[in-house]
Write a protein that holds these residues in place. Sequence first.
Motif, PDB file in Angstrom:
ATOM      1  N   ILE A   1     -54.433   3.663 -15.214  1.00  0.00           N
ATOM      2  CA  ILE A   1     -54.294   3.144 -16.578  1.00  0.00           C
ATOM      3  C   ILE A   1     -53.156   2.140 -16.602  1.00  0.00           C
ATOM      4  CG2 ILE A   1     -53.757   3.721 -18.967  1.00  0.00           C
ATOM      5  CD1 ILE A   1     -55.096   6.386 -18.564  1.00  0.00           C
TER       6      ILE A   1
ATOM      7  N   LYS B   1     -45.709  -5.086 -19.524  1.00  0.00           N
ATOM      8  CA  LYS B   1     -46.997  -4.712 -18.930  1.00  0.00           C
ATOM      9  C   LYS B   1     -46.768  -4.018 -17.607  1.00  0.00           C
ATOM     10  CE  LYS B   1     -51.500  -6.550 -17.518  1.00  0.00           C
ATOM     11  NZ  LYS B   1     -52.368  -7.747 -17.445  1.00  0.00           N
TER      12      LYS B   1
ATOM     13  N   LEU C   1     -51.852  -1.775 -25.749  1.00  0.00           N
ATOM     14  CA  LEU C   1     -53.182  -1.759 -25.150  1.00  0.00           C
ATOM     15  C   LEU C   1     -53.147  -0.917 -23.872  1.00  0.00           C
ATOM     16  CD1 LEU C   1     -54.407  -5.478 -25.411  1.00  0.00           C
ATOM     17  CD2 LEU C   1     -54.910  -3.579 -26.926  1.00  0.00           C
TER      18      LEU C   1
ATOM     19  N   THR D   1     -55.755  -0.045 -20.667  1.00  0.00           N
ATOM     20  CA  THR D   1     -57.026  -0.407 -20.041  1.00  0.00           C
ATOM     21  C   THR D   1     -57.236   0.432 -18.786  1.00  0.00           C
ATOM     22  OG1 THR D   1     -55.959  -2.204 -18.799  1.00  0.00           O
ATOM     23  CG2 THR D   1     -56.983  -2.773 -20.910  1.00  0.00           C
ATOM     24  N   SER D   2     -58.496   0.784 -18.556  1.00  0.00           N
ATOM     25  CA  SER D   2     -58.841   1.576 -17.383  1.00  0.00           C
ATOM     26  C   SER D   2     -60.354   1.524 -17.192  1.00  0.00           C
ATOM     27  CB  SER D   2     -58.371   3.029 -17.534  1.00  0.00           C
ATOM     28  OG  SER D   2     -58.631   3.779 -16.359  1.00  0.00           O
ATOM     29  N   THR D   3     -60.824   2.196 -16.157  1.00  0.00           N
ATOM     30  CA  THR D   3     -62.256   2.400 -15.927  1.00  0.00           C
ATOM     31  C   THR D   3     -62.502   3.895 -15.934  1.00  0.00           C
ATOM     32  OG1 THR D   3     -62.401   0.405 -14.566  1.00  0.00           O
ATOM     33  CG2 THR D   3     -64.180   1.978 -14.376  1.00  0.00           C
TER      34      THR D   3
ATOM     35  N   ARG E   1     -65.784   0.169 -18.435  1.00  0.00           N
ATOM     36  CA  ARG E   1     -64.483  -0.434 -18.696  1.00  0.00           C
ATOM     37  C   ARG E   1     -64.003   0.026 -20.073  1.00  0.00           C
ATOM     38  NH1 ARG E   1     -60.895  -1.905 -15.547  1.00  0.00           N
ATOM     39  NH2 ARG E   1     -60.076  -3.344 -17.103  1.00  0.00           N
TER      40      ARG E   1
ATOM     41  N   LYS F   1     -60.950   0.084 -23.157  1.00  0.00           N
ATOM     42  CA  LYS F   1     -59.746  -0.505 -23.737  1.00  0.00           C
ATOM     43  C   LYS F   1     -59.358   0.301 -24.967  1.00  0.00           C
ATOM     44  CE  LYS F   1     -59.701  -4.342 -26.215  1.00  0.00           C
ATOM     45  NZ  LYS F   1     -59.678  -5.769 -26.623  1.00  0.00           N
TER      46      LYS F   1
ATOM     47  N   GLU G   1     -56.678   0.437 -28.119  1.00  0.00           N
ATOM     48  CA  GLU G   1     -55.797  -0.454 -28.867  1.00  0.00           C
ATOM     49  C   GLU G   1     -55.100   0.336 -29.970  1.00  0.00           C
ATOM     50  OE1 GLU G   1     -56.125  -4.492 -31.604  1.00  0.00           O
ATOM     51  OE2 GLU G   1     -57.508  -4.182 -29.925  1.00  0.00           O
TER      52      GLU G   1
ATOM     53  N   TYR H   1     -62.567   0.986 -27.211  1.00  0.00           N
ATOM     54  CA  TYR H   1     -63.666   0.059 -26.945  1.00  0.00           C
ATOM     55  C   TYR H   1     -64.183   0.272 -25.526  1.00  0.00           C
ATOM     56  CZ  TYR H   1     -61.492  -2.241 -30.949  1.00  0.00           C
ATOM     57  OH  TYR H   1     -60.932  -2.496 -32.185  1.00  0.00           O
TER      58      TYR H   1
END
Length: 201
Positions: A92, A105, A155, A157-159, A173, A175, A177, A200
């Motif tokens: 993540i 980030k 944010l 993000t990961s898979t 994928r 996301k 937020e 998302y």
Amino acid sequence: MPPYRLPPYHRQSPAVRLVNFLCAVLLTLVLIAGIILFVLWLSLRPHRPRFYLADFSIPSANRQSGLANLPVRFAVGEHNPNQKIGIYYDEIVASVYYGDQLVAKGPVMQPFYQAPKGDTPLLGQLTATGPTPTDPAWGRFSGELAAGNVAMRLLLTSTVQFQVKMWDTKHHRMKVECDFRMNGDGTLQQQDKNSQCALYF
């Protein structure tokens, strides 16, 4: 006047009755199979995980030299609502934004498996790169910070991959937020604590 007579009764042939019986049995089997498949689909359909912003802070955010090199700390709660479906997460990565400007980030969580009905706290610590007094956004940022009301965005993000019984679904994928507001001292405003984040796929 001729007497009224009932129309003659025509008995169905055995072949017709057999065809009608077989059609009724077939329709019943199709209906039962449809109900079973619908129940299986409901029980095996993956539900998306839920994320809640538990805390956020940038200590000493109100210093005059900007946010560069300051620690950015946050805690996000993750919940898997599925009763029989686990979730695999790849690494993540978190990003913090002020408007369109990237504040910090970096990776915050190594790959892990979330068991059904499980909860996992995502604890992140990043290093801020801005805004600084030389950035165009600094004037607006410092003004909102002085007023104690800074709109920020986190944010994640990961898979992800759902594990349904003995097989795994395709990779998605993801996301997350989280929109929130920060006080003048760099802490999370009370009304945004434990607020649900948008997800998302």
